[in-house]
Scaffold this motif. Structure first.
Motif, PDB file in Angstrom:
ATOM      1  N   GLU A   1       0.827  -1.220   0.000  1.00 24.63           N
ATOM      2  CA  GLU A   1       0.000   0.000   0.000  1.00 24.63           C
ATOM      3  C   GLU A   1       0.859   1.267   0.000  1.00 24.63           C
ATOM      4  O   GLU A   1       0.381   2.344  -0.328  1.00 24.63           O
ATOM      5  N   LEU A   2       2.096   1.144   0.427  1.00 25.61           N
ATOM      6  CA  LEU A   2       2.963   2.331   0.535  1.00 25.61           C
ATOM      7  C   LEU A   2       3.794   2.593  -0.708  1.00 25.61           C
ATOM      8  O   LEU A   2       4.284   3.697  -0.922  1.00 25.61           O
ATOM      9  N   THR A   3       4.012   1.565  -1.507  1.00 26.96           N
ATOM     10  CA  THR A   3       4.955   1.716  -2.617  1.00 26.96           C
ATOM     11  C   THR A   3       4.232   2.217  -3.872  1.00 26.96           C
ATOM     12  O   THR A   3       3.026   2.036  -4.013  1.00 26.96           O
ATOM     13  N   HIS A   4       4.989   2.857  -4.768  1.00 28.75           N
ATOM     14  CA  HIS A   4       4.366   3.297  -6.008  1.00 28.75           C
ATOM     15  C   HIS A   4       4.455   2.187  -7.043  1.00 28.75           C
ATOM     16  O   HIS A   4       5.339   1.334  -6.984  1.00 28.75           O
ATOM     17  N   LYS A   5       3.520   2.209  -7.964  1.00 30.73           N
ATOM     18  CA  LYS A   5       3.410   1.101  -8.902  1.00 30.73           C
ATOM     19  C   LYS A   5       4.282   1.329 -10.127  1.00 30.73           C
ATOM     20  O   LYS A   5       4.083   2.284 -10.864  1.00 30.73           O
ATOM     21  N   GLY A   6       5.231   0.441 -10.309  1.00 29.95           N
ATOM     22  CA  GLY A   6       6.098   0.542 -11.469  1.00 29.95           C
ATOM     23  C   GLY A   6       5.743  -0.544 -12.480  1.00 29.95           C
ATOM     24  O   GLY A   6       4.691  -1.183 -12.393  1.00 29.95           O
ATOM     25  N   LEU A   7       6.628  -0.734 -13.437  1.00 27.68           N
ATOM     26  CA  LEU A   7       6.418  -1.760 -14.456  1.00 27.68           C
ATOM     27  C   LEU A   7       7.509  -2.809 -14.282  1.00 27.68           C
ATOM     28  O   LEU A   7       8.681  -2.464 -14.125  1.00 27.68           O
ATOM     29  N   ARG A   8       7.098  -4.063 -14.286  1.00 23.28           N
ATOM     30  CA  ARG A   8       8.077  -5.133 -14.066  1.00 23.28           C
ATOM     31  C   ARG A   8       8.272  -5.915 -15.352  1.00 23.28           C
ATOM     32  O   ARG A   8       7.304  -6.226 -16.030  1.00 23.28           O
ATOM     33  N   VAL A   9       9.522  -6.186 -15.680  1.00 20.83           N
ATOM     34  CA  VAL A   9       9.814  -6.947 -16.905  1.00 20.83           C
ATOM     35  C   VAL A   9      10.524  -8.252 -16.528  1.00 20.83           C
ATOM     36  O   VAL A   9      11.100  -8.358 -15.443  1.00 20.83           O
ATOM     37  N   PRO A  10      10.478  -9.248 -17.429  1.00 19.30           N
ATOM     38  CA  PRO A  10      11.060 -10.558 -17.109  1.00 19.30           C
ATOM     39  C   PRO A  10      12.558 -10.484 -16.798  1.00 19.30           C
ATOM     40  O   PRO A  10      13.277  -9.659 -17.353  1.00 19.30           O
TER      41      PRO A  10
ATOM     42  N   ARG B   1      15.430 -13.244 -25.070  1.00 20.93           N
ATOM     43  CA  ARG B   1      13.989 -13.315 -24.821  1.00 20.93           C
ATOM     44  C   ARG B   1      13.564 -12.200 -23.854  1.00 20.93           C
ATOM     45  O   ARG B   1      12.587 -11.486 -24.083  1.00 20.93           O
ATOM     46  N   ALA B   2      14.314 -12.053 -22.762  1.00 21.54           N
ATOM     47  CA  ALA B   2      13.974 -11.031 -21.769  1.00 21.54           C
ATOM     48  C   ALA B   2      14.132  -9.630 -22.357  1.00 21.54           C
ATOM     49  O   ALA B   2      13.341  -8.727 -22.070  1.00 21.54           O
ATOM     50  N   ALA B   3      15.154  -9.454 -23.207  1.00 16.63           N
ATOM     51  CA  ALA B   3      15.392  -8.137 -23.814  1.00 16.63           C
ATOM     52  C   ALA B   3      14.247  -7.763 -24.753  1.00 16.63           C
ATOM     53  O   ALA B   3      13.826  -6.603 -24.797  1.00 16.63           O
TER      54      ALA B   3
ATOM     55  N   VAL C   1       7.828  -3.293 -23.766  1.00 15.97           N
ATOM     56  CA  VAL C   1       7.295  -2.398 -22.727  1.00 15.97           C
ATOM     57  C   VAL C   1       7.750  -0.957 -22.997  1.00 15.97           C
ATOM     58  O   VAL C   1       6.946  -0.022 -22.934  1.00 15.97           O
ATOM     59  N   LEU C   2       9.024  -0.800 -23.330  1.00 16.80           N
ATOM     60  CA  LEU C   2       9.530   0.554 -23.587  1.00 16.80           C
ATOM     61  C   LEU C   2       8.872   1.153 -24.828  1.00 16.80           C
ATOM     62  O   LEU C   2       8.532   2.344 -24.859  1.00 16.80           O
ATOM     63  N   ALA C   3       8.679   0.338 -25.860  1.00 13.14           N
ATOM     64  CA  ALA C   3       8.063   0.833 -27.098  1.00 13.14           C
ATOM     65  C   ALA C   3       6.660   1.363 -26.820  1.00 13.14           C
ATOM     66  O   ALA C   3       6.263   2.415 -27.327  1.00 13.14           O
ATOM     67  N   LYS C   4       5.914   0.630 -26.005  1.00 20.25           N
ATOM     68  CA  LYS C   4       4.518   1.005 -25.758  1.00 20.25           C
ATOM     69  C   LYS C   4       4.386   2.143 -24.767  1.00 20.25           C
ATOM     70  O   LYS C   4       3.494   2.965 -24.878  1.00 20.25           O
ATOM     71  N   ARG C   5       5.262   2.176 -23.745  1.00 27.11           N
ATOM     72  CA  ARG C   5       4.962   3.065 -22.608  1.00 27.11           C
ATOM     73  C   ARG C   5       6.069   4.061 -22.274  1.00 27.11           C
ATOM     74  O   ARG C   5       6.060   4.637 -21.191  1.00 27.11           O
ATOM     75  N   HIS C   6       7.004   4.283 -23.210  1.00 28.66           N
ATOM     76  CA  HIS C   6       8.148   5.152 -22.878  1.00 28.66           C
ATOM     77  C   HIS C   6       7.732   6.556 -22.480  1.00 28.66           C
ATOM     78  O   HIS C   6       8.438   7.227 -21.742  1.00 28.66           O
ATOM     79  N   GLY C   7       6.550   6.994 -22.940  1.00 28.58           N
ATOM     80  CA  GLY C   7       6.084   8.341 -22.616  1.00 28.58           C
ATOM     81  C   GLY C   7       5.873   8.551 -21.123  1.00 28.58           C
ATOM     82  O   GLY C   7       5.879   9.671 -20.636  1.00 28.58           O
ATOM     83  N   GLU C   8       5.659   7.452 -20.394  1.00 32.16           N
ATOM     84  CA  GLU C   8       5.432   7.573 -18.946  1.00 32.16           C
ATOM     85  C   GLU C   8       6.588   6.991 -18.137  1.00 32.16           C
ATOM     86  O   GLU C   8       6.515   6.904 -16.925  1.00 32.16           O
ATOM     87  N   ILE C   9       7.674   6.560 -18.826  1.00 36.28           N
ATOM     88  CA  ILE C   9       8.777   5.896 -18.121  1.00 36.28           C
ATOM     89  C   ILE C   9       9.987   6.826 -17.997  1.00 36.28           C
ATOM     90  O   ILE C   9      10.490   7.346 -18.996  1.00 36.28           O
ATOM     91  N   ALA C  10      10.449   7.000 -16.758  1.00 38.72           N
ATOM     92  CA  ALA C  10      11.657   7.801 -16.527  1.00 38.72           C
ATOM     93  C   ALA C  10      12.910   6.952 -16.713  1.00 38.72           C
ATOM     94  O   ALA C  10      13.858   7.364 -17.374  1.00 38.72           O
TER      95      ALA C  10
END
Ligand SMILES: *Cc1c(COP(=O)(O)O)cnc(C)c1O
Length: 449
Positions: free
Chosen positions: A169-178, A197-199, A205-214
């Motif tokens: 409940e305290l942590t902010h929600k990030g994006l997790r990759v394999p 495969r992991a790359a 994920v970066l292609a789709k959501r880079h606009g919100e990723i620091a």
């Protein structure tokens, strides 16, 4: 000399020990340490323990190394501390210059612990984008089973449920990759194929959501708290390229793997890449004093350089750049230079790996793996209390080990010699044959790094 049982009782009453369910010490005694010397720790009764985990991965050159001790003593005679806001001192300047030279990252920001370095890197990355008018880049991508410390921000990018789930409940929600963990290889797959495969998953994920990723934050080459999960350097190359392509920072958390652990001074060197932020701590002072550092590029630094105060990085810790800690770190860098530690470790690691052949071939051992001065393997056992039982059995054989779940690892100080490593291997083989590996009639114990 004090009676050790007295210290145990007083410690149990007054000290809240880290990463511990304190009730377990009703059954399992603390180990009181009176002094350290080289790779050995001594208790009050004169028993000694080979520090095969470098005291939680911080100790590089053994306990009480004279050169580091002398550097701290010398600094103590002139200046113990001064605040680094508005003031400066020689050890911080020299250390920053030398780390810049070694890492190719020209600006050093100091903290006290690893977790504070993670916080600094996350905040700096977010603030960089904000200064560029892109405040919507406020999420972080992290790896499955990654570990970056346990303050609230660091826990948000840490994927060890035992540590993070309680505080969800305290942590902010990030994006997790394999994870590129080479143990995940399918039949016929190489470590490089798992990394590929992991790359690809990361790139999606970066292609789709880079606009919100620091930023992407990762532990280069070895995910320590995951149980020394090792992976192919190709992953880092692809991650660097993807970050460049999509305008995302790469934060390399080398808190555990920096300073020669993986066989090069910094693990990123093995992929030929430079991160935007390099987090260092643990071995930086040879395990003598708490110090952490975030190194970054001119382009990050320049985005904060302005007449407007709030565009600056208004972050601080009281002990930022402590002169005693910086002088210990300078002594560590001197040792690397004077004793050609990286080359010496390469020879040592080769000999130690040979010594471990009987372990690698042991019938209960899976995924024997090795990177630089880290060795690890998983034990085929149904015992829920394996890590505790292994720790206790090894302690009786004068070895300090701390398996993470069913992963046993060795991460000794670099001063460890062949005889000590042979002793560690023998003790491990004996323990594997004397411990009952089948059966799970023991209460489950949490698997702690
Ligand atoms: C230990 C560690 C940290 C946290 O460092 P602390 O000094 O314990 O706060 C962060 N990242 C990695 C990879 C670590 O191993």
């Amino acid at each position: 000399m004090s009676d050790s049982s007295d210290w145990l009782e007083r410690s149990r009453r007054a000290v809240w020990h880290p990463c511990t369910q304190m009730k377990r010490h009703e059954r399992l005694p603390l180990v009181p340490i009176a002094r350290g010397d080289g790779a050995w720790l001594y208790d009050f009764d004169g028993n000694r323990y080979l520090d095969a985990v470098s005291s939680w991965w911080v100790n590089l050159f053994g306990h009480g190394h004279p050169a580091i001790k002398d550097a701290i003593k010398k600094q103590l005679d002139t200046l113990e501390h001064v605040m680094l806001a508005g003031f400066t001192h020689a050890p911080a300047v020299e250390l920053s210059e030398r780390l810049a030279e070694l890492s190719g990252l020209g600006h050093a920001f100091y903290g006290s612990d690893g977790a504070s370095a993670t916080e600094i890197a996350l905040k700096m990355s977010f603030h960089y984008w904000k200064n560029l008018g892109q405040a919507n880049k406020c999420r972080f991508v992290s790896l499955e089973n990654g570990y970056h410390g346990e303050t609230v921000g660091a826990l948000s990018v840490t994927d060890v449920p035992l540590f993070s789930a309680t505080y969800a409940e305290l942590t902010h929600k990030g994006l997790r990759v394999p994870t590129p963990d080479a143990r995940l290889a399918l039949p016929g797959e190489s470590a490089a194929m798992v990394a590929a495969r992991a790359a690809s998953a990361l790139e999606n994920v970066l292609a789709k959501r880079h606009g919100e990723i620091a930023a992407l934050i990762l532990e280069p080459l070895v995910q320590g708290a995951a149980g020394m999960a090792m992976y192919h350097p190709d992953y880092l190359k692809r991650a660097r390229a993807a970050c460049d392509r999509y305008g995302v920072h790469l934060i390399a958390d080398e808190i555990a793997v920096g300073f020669g652990r993986t066989g090069t001074l910094f693990a990123c060197e093995q992929a030929g890449i430079h991160p935007d932020f390099l987090c260092l701590s643990k071995g930086i002072t040879g395990g003598f004093l708490p110090l952490s550092c975030v190194l970054t590029t001119d382009s990050v630094y320049d985005a904060f350089y302005d007449d407007d105060v709030t565009r600056g990085f208004l972050h601080s810790h009281s002990y930022t750049g402590n002169p005693l800690a910086c002088s210990a770190a300078l002594a560590v860098l001197d040792l690397f230079e004077q004793e050609d530690v990286i080359a010496a470790n390469r020879d040592k690691a080769e000999r130690f790996t040979k010594l471990m052949a009987p372990l690698a071939e042991h019938e209960a051992v899976r995924h024997f793996r090795h990177t630089g001065m880290i060795w690890a393997f998983d034990v085929e056992t149904s015992r829920a209390d394996f890590s505790q039982a292994f720790f206790s059995a090894m302690l009786e054989k004068s070895c300090l080990t701390r398996p993470i779940g069913k992963s046993v690892y060795f991460m000794p100080p670099y001063v460890v010699d062949d005889e000590q490593m042979a002793h560690l291997v023998d003790a491990t083989l004996e323990t594997l044959s004397s411990l009952r590996l089948a059966g799970d009639d023991h209460p489950a114990e949490a698997a702690l790094p």
